[in-house]
Design a protein around this motif. Structure first.
Motif, PDB file in Angstrom:
ATOM      1  N   THR A  35       0.842  -1.205   0.000  1.00  0.00           N
ATOM      2  CA  THR A  35       0.000   0.000   0.000  1.00  0.00           C
ATOM      3  C   THR A  35       0.871   1.246   0.000  1.00  0.00           C
ATOM      4  O   THR A  35       2.093   1.164   0.131  1.00  0.00           O
ATOM      5  CB  THR A  35      -0.912   0.040   1.248  1.00  0.00           C
ATOM      6  N   GLN A  87      -2.382  -3.278 -13.789  1.00  0.00           N
ATOM      7  CA  GLN A  87      -3.378  -2.272 -13.421  1.00  0.00           C
ATOM      8  C   GLN A  87      -4.231  -1.905 -14.634  1.00  0.00           C
ATOM      9  O   GLN A  87      -5.430  -1.720 -14.534  1.00  0.00           O
ATOM     10  CB  GLN A  87      -2.658  -1.035 -12.889  1.00  0.00           C
ATOM     11  N   GLU A 164      -3.589  -3.229  -8.166  1.00  0.00           N
ATOM     12  CA  GLU A 164      -4.973  -2.759  -8.025  1.00  0.00           C
ATOM     13  C   GLU A 164      -5.961  -3.719  -8.700  1.00  0.00           C
ATOM     14  O   GLU A 164      -6.720  -3.328  -9.587  1.00  0.00           O
ATOM     15  CB  GLU A 164      -5.133  -1.358  -8.645  1.00  0.00           C
ATOM     16  N   THR A 166      -8.646  -4.918  -7.818  1.00  0.00           N
ATOM     17  CA  THR A 166     -10.078  -4.725  -7.556  1.00  0.00           C
ATOM     18  C   THR A 166     -10.518  -3.323  -7.952  1.00  0.00           C
ATOM     19  O   THR A 166     -11.624  -2.897  -7.627  1.00  0.00           O
ATOM     20  CB  THR A 166     -10.379  -4.952  -6.055  1.00  0.00           C
ATOM     21  N   THR A 195      -2.545  -2.243  -3.603  1.00  0.00           N
ATOM     22  CA  THR A 195      -3.929  -1.752  -3.572  1.00  0.00           C
ATOM     23  C   THR A 195      -4.062  -0.474  -2.747  1.00  0.00           C
ATOM     24  O   THR A 195      -3.272  -0.210  -1.842  1.00  0.00           O
ATOM     25  CB  THR A 195      -4.879  -2.835  -2.996  1.00  0.00           C
ATOM     26  N   ASP A 197      -7.156  -0.046  -1.569  1.00  0.00           N
ATOM     27  CA  ASP A 197      -8.394  -0.377  -0.861  1.00  0.00           C
ATOM     28  C   ASP A 197      -8.079  -0.818   0.575  1.00  0.00           C
ATOM     29  O   ASP A 197      -7.964  -2.001   0.882  1.00  0.00           O
ATOM     30  CB  ASP A 197      -9.113  -1.491  -1.643  1.00  0.00           C
TER      31      ASP A 197
END
Lengths: 231, 333
Positions: A35, A87, A164, A166, A195, A197
């Motif tokens: 992250t 990505q 990434e 998701t 990610t 998220d």
């Protein structure tokens, strides 16, 4: 050792230094979320691992091979052990969804009869059983992402990288994808997922590496309560 | 369940630890197996590299034009070779004895003696005498009628001889000159040597043109391959990242160029054959006037090298493209 970074630095041709002195290592069967804010170097770090770039300095180890000194001809064999969900998906527009998923197998020289059912099963599994002959141009962002996911997994790679994964799917599907990665990790694959998220990261409770301005500032298993407090 | 959701949340069988080895099942659905436009005929699979212009219709047309020129230069090579062989064999088989003299009587007597010598010479197969008056007749357009009444026009003996007769040419020349100073044997050797030299020069020229044209095809293929790589940079980059070797990519490019080369060269060959056929018809329509013009016969000596031309051009262009790709890819990471 599956992945080893020792004082790895990466600067692009324009002089911009995107990674400064990154150190970490992952053994077989380990899982890491990657992250950090935009521009922190997540994608660049993944690019080093999937051998799109070589580090400007430091020692990069992949599957116990010193990549920094590896000959160019040694790279394809290492790349075939890595499954990447890019990505931007990077599907080939002139191939169908089925052919895109089958691509790593064709490149590895596997006969069509040997992979046909596997490709079909994967596409069915990601809900694209009736879109096998569809061109990527006709697929939605989420569908493209799922084709890219199937392509990354079809060769049963030892190392799975996802940037990434998701980003283009709804939360429910994002969680399903993550659970698949966790299951593949349980089956032995080493997994690194970049990610933004954080909710998903918190929910899954897996170890996290955090990049900031090209430096690895944290490498821990998050405490969901602490994450919640930090937002 | 909608298509925007996963069909099954459990791990696919393919990815399970206890999954059977790859290659479980045959019988693909018709949709996958169906022949689609653009699929490679040798594998039923779509080529991994898109055509992207570099190996499309323009390239086929360029190869076709180049191949037509190459085929014409090959045809010129064959034509010169066959014409030269015909001319030199005609010259080699024939000789002429010229009999000069101060009077008609001396010429006639020496002619008879020369005929006797030739008739007793081994290997001489045919003798045709043109007497002084017959030779004068041939000169009538320039000298007027009855030139032999005031000029000692030499008599001529045309003879055809087997190759063995040439081996004893010096002895024959000696026997003929023994008849008289005016009896001279012309074996056409000078003409023959000049013709052979001229035809070899022509053949060398035609073959050099063929090589230059093939070189041009290779250069164009190299440019096209480089342009194709540039146009497909994203695809090539992805193929590398998925584990493709340079050789794999070069093979894909080479395969495309073989097909384009065969298609273009085949078209070029057809075009060249039509042009040659029309030229041949035109030459034949000249009739007797075309006696000295070489006539193109569509036999194996012409068809065989020309049929090989598309193969040669497609191999040359494909190899050129392959080496260009390998050299270009070597510059990457």
């Amino acid at each position: 050792m599956i992945v080893g970074f020792e004082n790895i630095g990466l600067a692009y041709e324009d002089g911009a230094e995107v990674l400064r002195s990154v150190n970490f290592s992952l053994d077989e069967g380990q899982f890491r979320f990657l992250t950090g804010p935009s521009g922190s170097g997540k994608t660049s770090l993944l690019k080093l691992i999937y051998l799109a770039h070589r580090p400007t300095r430091g020692r990069l180890t992949l599957f116990n091979n010193n990549v920094t000194e590896a000959a160019r001809d040694d790279l394809p064999a290492m790349r075939r052990r890595i499954g990447v969900v890019f990505q931007e998906f990077r599907l080939l527009g002139h191939l169908t969804a089925y052919e895109n998923v089958a691509l790593p197998m064709r490149i590895a020289g596997v006969g069509q009869n040997q992979y046909r059912e596997d490709v079909r099963e994967l596409l069915n599994w990601v809900g694209l059983g009736d879109r096998m002959d569809a061109s990527p141009q006709t697929l939605s962002g989420g569908e493209k992402q799922r084709v890219a996911l199937a392509r990354a997994l079809v060769s049963k790679p030892d190392l799975i990288l996802a940037d990434e994964p998701t980003g283009n799917v709804d939360p429910a599907m994002g969680e399903k994808i993550m659970r698949l990665f966790i299951e593949l990790n349980r089956l032995g694959s080493t997994v690194i997922i970049a990610t933004h998220d954080l909710n998903l990261v918190k929910a899954l409770g897996k170890p996290v590496m955090r990049l900031e301005n090209g430096d690895l500032v944290d490498s821990t298993t998050p405490d969901p309560a602490a994450w919640r407090a930090s937002g | 369940m909608t298509q925007t959701e996963f069909a099954d949340q459990t791990t696919p069988q393919t990815l399970r630890a206890d999954a059977a080895p790859l290659g479980r099942a045959p019988n693909p659905p018709a949709a996958i197996n169906s022949a689609r436009k653009g699929r490679a005929w040798w594998s039923g699979q779509t080529p991994i590299l898109p055509a992207a212009g570099a190996t499309g219709a323009p390239m086929t047309i360029v190869i076709a034009i180049i191949s037509a020129l190459a085929a014409l230069s090959l045809a010129a090579f064959v034509l010169i070779a066959s014409a030269s062989a015909k001319w030199t064999s005609d010259l080699a088989a024939s000789m002429t004895v010229q009999i000069k003299g101060a009077s008609q009587e001396e010429i006639a007597a020496n002619t008879t003696a020369a005929v006797n010598v030739l008739e007793t010479t081994a290997g001489v197969t045919e003798i045709s005498v043109k007497s002084s008056s017959q030779a004068a007749k041939l000169l009538e357009p320039w000298l007027g009628a009855n030139a032999d009444s005031y000029l000692s026009v030499p008599a001529l003996i045309e003879m055809r001889a087997a190759p063995s007769a040439r081996e004893n040419l010096a002895a024959l020349r000696t026997r003929l000159s023994a008849i008289g100073d005016g009896v001279v044997l012309d074996d056409h050797g000078g003409w023959n040597t000049s013709l052979i030299r001229a035809s070899r020069t022509g053949q060398l020229l035609a073959f050099t043109i063929f090589l230059l044209i093939t070189g041009a095809a290779c250069t164009i293929a190299a440019f096209a391959a480089r342009a194709g790589l540039a146009a497909n940079a994203d695809v090539v980059s992805l193929l590398h990242l998925v584990g493709a070797t340079d050789e794999f990519i070069a093979n894909e490019v080479q395969r495309r160029f073989v097909l384009v080369g065969l298609k273009g060269a085949g078209l070029g060959l057809a075009l060249a054959l039509v042009m040659l056929f029309l030229a041949s018809l035109s030459a034949r329509s000249y009739g007797a006037g075309a006696y000295f013009l070489p006539v193109l016969d569509f036999d194996m000596s012409l068809i065989a090298p020309m049929a090989m031309m598309p193969v040669a051009i497609s191999i040359a262009t494909a190899m050129s493209a392959r080496f260009t790709v390998l050299r270009t890819l070597r510059l990457k990471i």
